[in-house]
Design a protein around this motif. Sequence first.
Motif, PDB file in Angstrom:
ATOM      1  N   UNK A 198       0.971  -1.113  -0.009  1.00  0.00           N
ATOM      2  CA  UNK A 198       0.043   0.054  -0.105  1.00  0.00           C
ATOM      3  C   UNK A 198       0.893   1.104   0.103  1.00  0.00           C
ATOM      4  N   UNK A 199       1.809   1.414   0.797  1.00  0.00           N
ATOM      5  CA  UNK A 199       2.749   2.509   0.888  1.00  0.00           C
ATOM      6  C   UNK A 199       3.785   2.557  -0.373  1.00  0.00           C
ATOM      7  N   UNK A 200       4.169   1.390  -0.941  1.00  0.00           N
ATOM      8  CA  UNK A 200       5.452   1.708  -1.699  1.00  0.00           C
ATOM      9  C   UNK A 200       4.870   1.403  -3.206  1.00  0.00           C
ATOM     10  N   UNK A 201       3.921   0.373  -3.453  1.00  0.00           N
ATOM     11  CA  UNK A 201       3.717  -0.120  -4.800  1.00  0.00           C
ATOM     12  C   UNK A 201       2.354   0.552  -5.313  1.00  0.00           C
ATOM     13  N   UNK A 202       1.419   0.637  -4.637  1.00  0.00           N
ATOM     14  CA  UNK A 202      -0.069   0.895  -5.028  1.00  0.00           C
ATOM     15  C   UNK A 202       0.024   2.399  -5.724  1.00  0.00           C
ATOM     16  N   UNK A 203      -1.010   2.558  -6.728  1.00  0.00           N
ATOM     17  CA  UNK A 203      -1.013   3.797  -7.221  1.00  0.00           C
ATOM     18  C   UNK A 203      -1.140   5.246  -6.074  1.00  0.00           C
ATOM     19  N   UNK A 204      -1.518   4.763  -5.043  1.00  0.00           N
ATOM     20  CA  UNK A 204      -1.973   5.442  -3.755  1.00  0.00           C
ATOM     21  C   UNK A 204      -0.445   6.061  -3.366  1.00  0.00           C
ATOM     22  N   UNK A 205       0.449   5.305  -3.381  1.00  0.00           N
ATOM     23  CA  UNK A 205       1.836   5.387  -2.908  1.00  0.00           C
ATOM     24  C   UNK A 205       2.558   6.781  -3.757  1.00  0.00           C
ATOM     25  N   UNK A 206       1.912   7.057  -4.800  1.00  0.00           N
ATOM     26  CA  UNK A 206       2.613   8.198  -5.303  1.00  0.00           C
ATOM     27  C   UNK A 206       2.166   9.406  -4.515  1.00  0.00           C
ATOM     28  N   UNK A 207       1.151   9.501  -3.936  1.00  0.00           N
ATOM     29  CA  UNK A 207       0.644  10.516  -3.128  1.00  0.00           C
ATOM     30  C   UNK A 207       1.597  10.741  -2.058  1.00  0.00           C
ATOM     31  N   UNK A 208       2.006   9.586  -1.388  1.00  0.00           N
ATOM     32  CA  UNK A 208       2.948   9.728  -0.313  1.00  0.00           C
ATOM     33  C   UNK A 208       4.389  10.425  -0.726  1.00  0.00           C
ATOM     34  N   UNK A 209       4.987  10.254  -1.822  1.00  0.00           N
ATOM     35  CA  UNK A 209       6.042  10.639  -2.537  1.00  0.00           C
ATOM     36  C   UNK A 209       6.050  12.322  -2.855  1.00  0.00           C
ATOM     37  N   UNK A 210       4.827  12.485  -3.228  1.00  0.00           N
ATOM     38  CA  UNK A 210       4.760  14.127  -3.765  1.00  0.00           C
ATOM     39  C   UNK A 210       4.974  14.920  -2.296  1.00  0.00           C
ATOM     40  N   UNK A 211       5.409  16.125  -2.544  1.00  0.00           N
ATOM     41  CA  UNK A 211       5.592  17.106  -1.591  1.00  0.00           C
ATOM     42  C   UNK A 211       4.106  17.663  -1.319  1.00  0.00           C
ATOM     43  N   UNK A 212       3.938  18.185  -0.141  1.00  0.00           N
ATOM     44  CA  UNK A 212       2.450  18.782   0.049  1.00  0.00           C
ATOM     45  C   UNK A 212       2.451  20.235  -0.553  1.00  0.00           C
ATOM     46  N   UNK A 213       1.408  20.707  -1.247  1.00  0.00           N
ATOM     47  CA  UNK A 213       1.165  21.826  -1.639  1.00  0.00           C
ATOM     48  C   UNK A 213       1.191  22.782  -0.887  1.00  0.00           C
ATOM     49  N   UNK A 214       2.046  23.932  -0.850  1.00  0.00           N
ATOM     50  CA  UNK A 214       1.839  25.078  -0.292  1.00  0.00           C
ATOM     51  C   UNK A 214       1.086  26.317  -0.732  1.00  0.00           C
ATOM     52  N   UNK A 215       0.392  27.028   0.143  1.00  0.00           N
ATOM     53  CA  UNK A 215      -0.497  27.833  -0.481  1.00  0.00           C
ATOM     54  C   UNK A 215       0.504  29.047  -0.803  1.00  0.00           C
ATOM     55  N   UNK A 216       0.000  29.787  -2.010  1.00  0.00           N
ATOM     56  CA  UNK A 216       0.836  30.851  -2.577  1.00  0.00           C
ATOM     57  C   UNK A 216       0.981  32.114  -1.293  1.00  0.00           C
ATOM     58  N   UNK A 217       2.197  32.739  -1.334  1.00  0.00           N
ATOM     59  CA  UNK A 217       2.191  33.823  -0.145  1.00  0.00           C
ATOM     60  C   UNK A 217       1.655  34.963  -0.337  1.00  0.00           C
TER      61      UNK A 217
END
Length: 199
Positions: free
Chosen positions: A145-164
Amino acid sequence: PTIDRRRLIRRSLVVFGLMTAGIAAPVLDLYGRNPAVFVANRSTPAQIVIFGLLVTFLPPLLAVLILTVTEKIGGRAADVAYLTLVGIAATATGMAISRQVVPESTVWALVLGLGFAVFVVLVCRRIEQGLAVFSLLGPAVLVMFFLISPTSRLLAEPEETAPSSDHVGVPAPIVLIQLDELPLASLMDQDGQINGSLF
């Protein structure tokens, strides 16, 4: 009465393995193949990790608590609790398996699932060592679930930060047109395509 730790550990592993096969594996497989669920809910990587851990370990932890309390009570309470938990977990496992075998028939899936549960309850004491091996599924399912599934890509992506800043470099007017119940035919030409000369 004193607690038989070896028996408690062995029984806990059996229940953990069956619950992994019947609950954690199908649930994490479903959500692992559908990352859009987490995207729609704006789930953070930390929340996804917590979700995976809770699905995998919370039901077995509750089962271990029940087994521990009933072992402390003594008598037949421990055996009744163990067989009940095995029956529940085996039913979930049987349903997960039967839905793959006969996906087109809910009735036959239910029959096969309950039959599998009855069989496991009847022979669980004879094959406890083998059933305990299923406990290895827990870490394996979690890793997938953490490393192979399609959802695992969400764990590798950095969290989006709101524009300043909300500053727009090149401002432009925005016009919103809402056409309520506009006939589709008024947008189309004689060939049934969008009328390019008008739109």
